[in-house]
Design a protein around this motif. Structure first.
Motif, mmCIF file in Angstrom:
data_model
loop_
_atom_site.group_PDB
_atom_site.id
_atom_site.type_symbol
_atom_site.label_atom_id
_atom_site.label_comp_id
_atom_site.label_asym_id
_atom_site.label_seq_id
_atom_site.Cartn_x
_atom_site.Cartn_y
_atom_site.Cartn_z
ATOM 1 N N LEU A 104 52.046 58.286 46.984
ATOM 2 C CA LEU A 104 52.172 56.931 46.462
ATOM 3 C C LEU A 104 53.312 56.184 47.141
ATOM 4 C CD1 LEU A 104 51.351 54.730 44.458
ATOM 5 C CD2 LEU A 104 52.890 55.790 42.782
ATOM 6 N N TYR A 105 54.446 56.865 47.296
ATOM 7 C CA TYR A 105 55.585 56.248 47.978
ATOM 8 C C TYR A 105 55.253 55.940 49.430
ATOM 9 C CZ TYR A 105 58.721 57.218 44.052
ATOM 10 O OH TYR A 105 59.327 57.215 42.835
ATOM 11 N N LEU A 106 54.503 56.866 50.063
ATOM 12 C CA LEU A 106 54.102 56.656 51.452
ATOM 13 C C LEU A 106 53.203 55.431 51.564
ATOM 14 C CD1 LEU A 106 54.040 57.665 54.407
ATOM 15 C CD2 LEU A 106 52.045 59.044 53.775
ATOM 16 N N PHE A 107 52.278 55.283 50.622
ATOM 17 C CA PHE A 107 51.364 54.144 50.616
ATOM 18 C C PHE A 107 52.127 52.832 50.431
ATOM 19 C CE2 PHE A 107 48.776 51.102 48.200
ATOM 20 C CZ PHE A 107 47.729 50.916 49.092
ATOM 21 N N VAL A 108 53.050 52.835 49.465
ATOM 22 C CA VAL A 108 53.835 51.634 49.197
ATOM 23 C C VAL A 108 54.688 51.259 50.410
ATOM 24 C CG1 VAL A 108 55.645 50.623 47.749
ATOM 25 C CG2 VAL A 108 53.857 52.024 46.713
ATOM 26 N N SER A 109 55.137 52.271 51.165
ATOM 27 C CA SER A 109 55.978 52.002 52.336
ATOM 28 C C SER A 109 55.238 51.158 53.366
ATOM 29 C CB SER A 109 56.449 53.313 52.976
ATOM 30 O OG SER A 109 55.391 53.992 53.628
ATOM 31 N N TYR A 110 53.897 51.297 53.415
ATOM 32 C CA TYR A 110 53.126 50.496 54.360
ATOM 33 C C TYR A 110 53.084 49.026 53.927
ATOM 34 C CZ TYR A 110 51.562 54.555 56.967
ATOM 35 O OH TYR A 110 51.528 55.670 57.758
ATOM 36 N N THR A 111 53.129 48.768 52.632
ATOM 37 C CA THR A 111 53.194 47.381 52.171
ATOM 38 C C THR A 111 54.547 46.780 52.530
ATOM 39 O OG1 THR A 111 54.030 47.956 49.955
ATOM 40 C CG2 THR A 111 51.639 47.936 50.261
ATOM 41 N N VAL A 112 55.598 47.599 52.457
ATOM 42 C CA VAL A 112 56.923 47.125 52.873
ATOM 43 C C VAL A 112 56.938 46.880 54.377
ATOM 44 C CG1 VAL A 112 59.388 47.663 52.976
ATOM 45 C CG2 VAL A 112 58.040 48.339 50.969
ATOM 46 N N LEU A 113 56.242 47.747 55.124
ATOM 47 C CA LEU A 113 56.149 47.571 56.575
ATOM 48 C C LEU A 113 55.440 46.264 56.907
ATOM 49 C CD1 LEU A 113 56.787 48.952 59.278
ATOM 50 C CD2 LEU A 113 54.514 49.988 59.191
ATOM 51 N N ALA A 114 54.403 45.928 56.137
ATOM 52 C CA ALA A 114 53.703 44.658 56.332
ATOM 53 C C ALA A 114 54.634 43.486 56.026
ATOM 54 C CB ALA A 114 52.472 44.597 55.443
ATOM 55 N N SER A 115 55.471 43.662 55.006
ATOM 56 C CA SER A 115 56.446 42.617 54.661
ATOM 57 C C SER A 115 57.464 42.443 55.782
ATOM 58 C CB SER A 115 57.161 42.975 53.355
ATOM 59 O OG SER A 115 56.253 43.053 52.274
ATOM 60 N N LEU A 116 57.831 43.548 56.422
ATOM 61 C CA LEU A 116 58.762 43.479 57.555
ATOM 62 C C LEU A 116 58.141 42.716 58.721
ATOM 63 C CD1 LEU A 116 60.395 47.027 57.552
ATOM 64 C CD2 LEU A 116 61.618 44.853 57.424
#
Length: 205
Positions: A104-116
């Motif tokens: 779940l944390y790994l998945f959420v990290s990709y949304t943060v990457l998109a935000s970056l």
């Protein structure tokens, strides 16, 4: 032969202009200890290249640079505080999430990457908009979103060209970054982003 000489002369003049502007960018960033100098120095650099893009090639670079640097020092640093604060939080959150074992944390990290990625796009558009339009401070963060999303092909074009040029320069002649890294990047971004400005200028009025 005459056309070759004229072309070489023009190339040399522009190379000197870009190198001079790049040195100004570095020195004025250092003048503000980088933390307070980067934003006004970059705004001043974009102000110069905006004039070049608009055909004003023979402007006094140092005098114009210093004027913009002083005038926009406080305003750009207010914007910079917000920009760098958001960027720091995004990077911090991404590193924390990537340090976890949960899927779940790994998945959420990709949304943060998109935000970056969106953050990078906003940062690219920020300075051309800042030097071209007279807006309220928060509007300088709103319009990069509006213009970049209205022109996705342009945004991808800018990022792709910069990535390719940076990569080739880094593996071939990295010293070029010192002489032309900032100024050439600013000139290209200003030229590309300004193509979209005419349709938005009436809204400013």
């Amino acid at each position: 032969m005459e056309s070759f000489v004229n072309g070489y002369y023009r190339f040399s003049v522009w190379a000197m202009r870009l190198a001079y502007l790049n040195v100004c960018w570095i020195l004025f960033s250092v003048l503000g200890l980088f933390i307070l100098g980067f934003m006004p120095s970059t705004a001043a650099m974009f102000s110069i290249v905006r004039k070049w893009v608009n055909g004003e090639e023979d402007i006094p670079i140092l005098q114009t640079y210093w004027k913009v640097y002083k005038t926009e020092f406080v305003k750009t640093n207010k914007a910079g505080l917000l920009l760098f604060g958001i960027g720091y939080l995004l990077v911090l959150e991404f590193n924390i999430l990537r340090g976890q074992d949960s899927f779940l944390y790994l998945f959420v990290s990709y949304t943060v990457l998109a935000s970056l990625f969106l953050y990078v796009v906003v940062f690219i558009y920020f300075f051309p908009i800042f030097v071209h339009f007279k807006l309220k401070l928060l509007d300088y963060f709103k319009w990069p979103f509006i213009i970049s999303f209205s022109h996705p092909v342009l945004s991808l074009f800018i990022i792709s060209v910069l990535w390719i040029v940076y990569y080739i320069t880094w593996i071939s002649i990295p010293a070029l970054f010192f002489f032309f890294g900032g100024s050439a990047t600013a000139l290209f971004i200003m030229w590309a982003v300004s193509r979209s400005f005419p349709k938005y200028e009436y809204r400013e009025a």
